[in-house]
Write a protein that holds these residues in place. Structure first.
Motif, PDB file in Angstrom:
ATOM      1  N   ALA A 123       0.833  -1.205   0.000  1.00 35.96           N
ATOM      2  CA  ALA A 123       0.000   0.000   0.000  1.00 35.96           C
ATOM      3  C   ALA A 123       0.865   1.250   0.000  1.00 35.96           C
ATOM      4  CB  ALA A 123      -0.936  -0.003   1.217  1.00 35.96           C
ATOM      5  N   TYR A 124       1.960   1.209   0.752  1.00 37.71           N
ATOM      6  CA  TYR A 124       2.874   2.361   0.769  1.00 37.71           C
ATOM      7  C   TYR A 124       3.473   2.585  -0.612  1.00 37.71           C
ATOM      8  CZ  TYR A 124       7.006   5.213   1.508  1.00 37.71           C
ATOM      9  OH  TYR A 124       7.954   6.197   1.399  1.00 37.71           O
ATOM     10  N   ALA A 125       3.918   1.509  -1.243  1.00 37.96           N
ATOM     11  CA  ALA A 125       4.543   1.629  -2.559  1.00 37.96           C
ATOM     12  C   ALA A 125       3.550   2.171  -3.589  1.00 37.96           C
ATOM     13  CB  ALA A 125       5.089   0.277  -3.000  1.00 37.96           C
ATOM     14  N   ILE A 126       2.338   1.651  -3.562  1.00 38.23           N
ATOM     15  CA  ILE A 126       1.319   2.081  -4.529  1.00 38.23           C
ATOM     16  C   ILE A 126       0.933   3.540  -4.276  1.00 38.23           C
ATOM     17  CG2 ILE A 126      -1.061   1.713  -5.299  1.00 38.23           C
ATOM     18  CD1 ILE A 126      -0.604  -1.301  -4.566  1.00 38.23           C
ATOM     19  N   ALA A 127       0.725   3.878  -3.006  1.00 39.49           N
ATOM     20  CA  ALA A 127       0.346   5.254  -2.676  1.00 39.49           C
ATOM     21  C   ALA A 127       1.452   6.226  -3.071  1.00 39.49           C
ATOM     22  CB  ALA A 127       0.043   5.368  -1.181  1.00 39.49           C
TER      23      ALA A 127
END
Length: 259
Positions: A123-127
């Motif tokens: 989620a961090y990478a995508i965000a």
């Protein structure tokens, strides 16, 4: 023809290139209202329609069929789909950026927020990749339950983020590990631990790494299970005091130590 997007009055067909081809008969007006890119695209000359699509313009697209189906469902006035797959969500976000579909992008962003607790690292990478700063900040704080040096396979999503975003994540993890090591050092040198050989055993680099990894998990663990996993046996209760002492100093920021 796709069952949900084969309306008789559709005046354009989006034809995917993956085999077998998927055909989406949709409306130029709907696409134009949702996307400035589609609006401009329809003003460009298109190939003559073939015999099976008389009077209906055909536009070939390279987008994954499932992701294109998702985006169409998000821009048409029909019940929105439930996205339970991060891979599909990312493909959908790529399409929204490609065609500048702000409404669908915002809805997918809301859905990404649901994955922050389930898979914070991805989620961090995508965000970070798509510029969702609020979600990236929230997800990054939850990734401290993951010991990054122990991961053999990092999510492919990290390949798409900027160097500053990756550096920020690494620095955050370093700060959390330092907090754990400071708490360990503070408790190790208390007299209770010096009465046996616990301090000496935990001072070894291999054992300290193992100790930090357990605390970094961020998942509940009992004192007894923690001690068994470390594999350090002492006759007195100093090992129990040590684990409880570190947990108290960390203030619940990492692993939750249960009785």
């Amino acid at each position: 023809m796709n069952d949900d997007f084969s309306v008789p009055d559709g005046d354009i067909i989006l034809r995917t290139q993956s085999l077998p081809n998927r055909h989406f008969r949709v409306h130029k007006l709907v696409l134009s209202l949702a996307s400035s890119v589609f609006k401009d695209m329809f003003g460009m000359p298109q190939p003559e329609p073939d015999a099976s699509t008389v009077d209906t313009e055909v536009v070939d697209v390279t987008d994954p069929p499932q992701a294109l189906d998702l985006i169409l469902r998000l821009i048409y006035p029909i019940p929105p789909p439930i996205v339970n797959n991060l891979d599909l969500l990312v493909e959908g976000l790529v399409i929204t950026d490609k065609y500048n579909i702000a409404g669908a992008r915002a809805r997918l962003r809301m859905r990404l927020a649901k994955f922050v607790n389930e898979d914070p690292l991805r989620a961090y990478a995508i965000a970070s990749r798509f510029g969702f700063d609020e979600e990236a900040e929230r997800a990054s704080s939850l990734t401290t339950g993951i010991y990054l040096p122990a991961l053999t396979d990092l999510p492919d999503d990290l390949k798409h983020i900027s160097a500053p975003a990756y550096h920020k994540l690494i620095r955050l993890h370093e700060r959390y590990r330092n907090e754990i090591e400071d708490a360990v050092d503070a408790v190790l040198f208390e007299p209770a631990c010096l009465e046996c050989k616990v301090a000496k055993a935990l001072a070894e680099p291999r054992m300290r790494t193992k100790l930090v990894r357990i605390f970094c998990r961020g998942t509940p663990i009992t004192v007894a299970a923690y001690i068994r996993e470390l594999g350090i046996v002492c006759k007195a209760a100093c090992m129990t005091k040590f684990v409880e002492g570190v947990a108290v100093k960390l203030g619940g920021k990492n692993a939750i130590i249960l009785p």
